[in-house]
Design a protein around this motif. Structure first.
Motif, PDB file in Angstrom:
ATOM      1  N   TRP A 253      -3.448 -24.607  25.506  1.00  0.00           N
ATOM      2  CA  TRP A 253      -4.226 -25.231  24.428  1.00  0.00           C
ATOM      3  C   TRP A 253      -4.472 -26.712  24.699  1.00  0.00           C
ATOM      4  N   LYS A 254      -3.428 -27.423  25.152  1.00  0.00           N
ATOM      5  CA  LYS A 254      -3.585 -28.859  25.460  1.00  0.00           C
ATOM      6  C   LYS A 254      -4.539 -29.062  26.628  1.00  0.00           C
ATOM      7  N   LEU A 255      -4.449 -28.186  27.630  1.00  0.00           N
ATOM      8  CA  LEU A 255      -5.349 -28.289  28.782  1.00  0.00           C
ATOM      9  C   LEU A 255      -6.789 -28.043  28.361  1.00  0.00           C
ATOM     10  N   LYS A 256      -6.994 -27.056  27.513  1.00  0.00           N
ATOM     11  CA  LYS A 256      -8.338 -26.757  27.023  1.00  0.00           C
ATOM     12  C   LYS A 256      -8.890 -27.941  26.225  1.00  0.00           C
ATOM     13  N   SER A 257      -8.040 -28.566  25.387  1.00  0.00           N
ATOM     14  CA  SER A 257      -8.475 -29.715  24.599  1.00  0.00           C
ATOM     15  C   SER A 257      -8.874 -30.887  25.491  1.00  0.00           C
ATOM     16  N   GLU A 258      -8.077 -31.115  26.543  1.00  0.00           N
ATOM     17  CA  GLU A 258      -8.370 -32.215  27.472  1.00  0.00           C
ATOM     18  C   GLU A 258      -9.633 -31.947  28.264  1.00  0.00           C
ATOM     19  N   TYR A 259      -9.842 -30.726  28.658  1.00  0.00           N
ATOM     20  CA  TYR A 259     -10.992 -30.368  29.492  1.00  0.00           C
ATOM     21  C   TYR A 259     -12.298 -30.452  28.705  1.00  0.00           C
ATOM     22  N   TRP A 260     -12.271 -30.061  27.425  1.00  0.00           N
ATOM     23  CA  TRP A 260     -13.476 -29.989  26.629  1.00  0.00           C
ATOM     24  C   TRP A 260     -13.685 -31.209  25.714  1.00  0.00           C
ATOM     25  N   LYS A 261     -12.846 -32.237  25.826  1.00  0.00           N
ATOM     26  CA  LYS A 261     -12.973 -33.348  24.879  1.00  0.00           C
ATOM     27  C   LYS A 261     -14.257 -34.146  25.050  1.00  0.00           C
ATOM     28  N   ASP A 262     -14.798 -34.152  26.274  1.00  0.00           N
ATOM     29  CA  ASP A 262     -16.033 -34.921  26.501  1.00  0.00           C
ATOM     30  C   ASP A 262     -17.283 -34.054  26.387  1.00  0.00           C
ATOM     31  N   VAL A 263     -17.109 -32.790  26.088  1.00  0.00           N
ATOM     32  CA  VAL A 263     -18.250 -31.879  25.961  1.00  0.00           C
ATOM     33  C   VAL A 263     -18.652 -31.824  24.483  1.00  0.00           C
ATOM     34  N   THR A 264     -19.888 -32.142  24.225  1.00  0.00           N
ATOM     35  CA  THR A 264     -20.341 -32.118  22.834  1.00  0.00           C
ATOM     36  C   THR A 264     -21.364 -31.000  22.630  1.00  0.00           C
TER      37      THR A 264
END
Length: 264
Positions: A253-264
Motif C-alpha cells: 500500500w505504501k509503495l502504491k501511494s509513493e508510486y502514484w502520488k505524482d499521477v493526477t
C-alpha cells in the motif's frame, strides 16, 4: 401392458415398504433423548496433560482399540525420551518405530463385543457432527457410562445407547445407575420420550468426580493431539503467515501511494 405394469407395481410396493421401514426407524429413534455434549477442556498445548493422556491411552484403551496411524516414536514430540516410551508406554515385543496395533484378532473382537472396535488414530475427527466436536463427544461419552443388566457387558451409555463396550475407566469412576422418566413428547404426544434424570452411585471409584473429569480431559486431549500431531505447529505457522501478509499488504500500500502520488 401387463408386462409393463407388473415391474412398476413391484417397484411401488418395494418403495412403500422401504418408506414404512424408514418411518418405523425414525419413530423408534424419536423416543430416545439426544444427550447434549459437554465442552471438553482444551489441553493440547499442555505437555503434562498429553503425557498423562498417553499413559491412560496405553493402559486403558490400546488393549482393544488400535491406533494404527500413530507410531510410538511420535511420542517424542510430547517431550518423552525413547527410554521413557519403551519402559512406560510400550508392552510386549513392540519396537519404538512400530505403530500402535493390538494383539486382539477380528474373530476375537466379534466374539467378545459383536464387532471390531474402531481404530482411535483419528477418532476425534471422525466423531465430529452437528452436535459438537469429536473431542466433546468423547469427553461426554467417557463420563456417561452406567450399569445396565439388560446389556451383554452389563454397561450402557447415555451418548451411545446400546454401546457394545464396557466402561474402561470404571475403577476410576466407580459404578453408577442411571434413572429415567418417560413422558409424552411435547412435539408429538403420541410418542413417549425417555428422559435422563440423574445417577445413583453404586460403588465408589478411585477418583472424585472432579478428578475423574480431569483424567478424561487428559485422555481426550491426547486423542485430539494424536489425530493431528502437527496441529500446534500448523496454528503457529498460520499466525506467522497472517502477520507476514499484513506487513506485506502495508508495504504494498505504501509503495502504491509513493508510486502514484505524482499521477493526477
Amino acid at each position: 401392458m401387463t408386462s409393463f405394469l407388473h415391474p412398476l407395481l413391484r417397484r411401488l410396493c418395494l418403495g412403500l415398504l422401504l418408506g414404512l421401514m424408514l418411518q418405523g426407524i425414525a419413530s423408534a429413534a424419536s423416543e430416545e433423548q439426544e444427550i447434549p455434549l459437554d465442552h471438553a477442556p482444551y489441553r493440547v498445548n499442555n505437555m503434562l496433560a498429553l503425557q498423562n493422556g498417553a499413559r491412560l491411552f496405553v493402559n486403558y484403551c490400546i488393549g482393544c482399540h488400535s491406533a494404527k496411524y500413530m507410531r510410538y516414536e511420535s511420542l517424542r514430540d510430547l517431550g518423552l525420551t525413547d527410554d521413557q516410551i519403551q519402559h512406560n508406554l510400550m508392552f510386549g515385543d513392540a519396537k519404538i518405530g512400530d505403530t500402535m496395533r493390538i494383539a486382539m484378532t477380528s474373530a476375537q473382537a466379534q466374539k467378545w463385543f459383536g464387532t471390531d472396535p474402531p481404530d482411535l488414530s483419528i477418532i476425534t475427527k471422525a466423531l465430529a457432527s452437528h452436535r459438537g466436536s469429536g473431542t466433546d463427544y468423547l469427553y461426554t461419552y467417557l463420563r456417561t457410562f452406567y450399569r445396565d443388566d439388560t446389556r451383554p457387558t452389563g454397561w450402557n451409555n447415555l451418548v451411545f445407547p446400546g454401546v457394545g463396550m464396557p466402561n474402561p475407566l470404571w475403577m476410576l469412576q466407580g459404578e453408577r445407575a442411571a434413572h429415567f422418566q418417560t413422558a409424552p413428547d411435547p412435539a408429538d404426544p403420541a410418542v413417549n420420550l425417555k428422559t435422563f434424570v440423574g445417577y445413583t452411585q453404586l460403588t465408589p471409584g478411585a477418583q472424585t468426580t472432579t478428578e475423574y473429569d480431569s483424567t478424561v480431559a487428559d485422555l481426550v486431549a491426547y486423542m485430539q493431539w494424536m489425530a493431528e500431531p502437527d496441529q500446534l505447529f500448523r496454528k503457529r505457522l498460520g499466525v506467522i503467515v497472517l502477520i507476514f501478509l499484513g506487513l506485506f499488504s502495508f508495504i504494498t500500500w505504501k509503495l502504491k501511494s509513493e508510486y502514484w502520488k505524482d499521477v493526477t
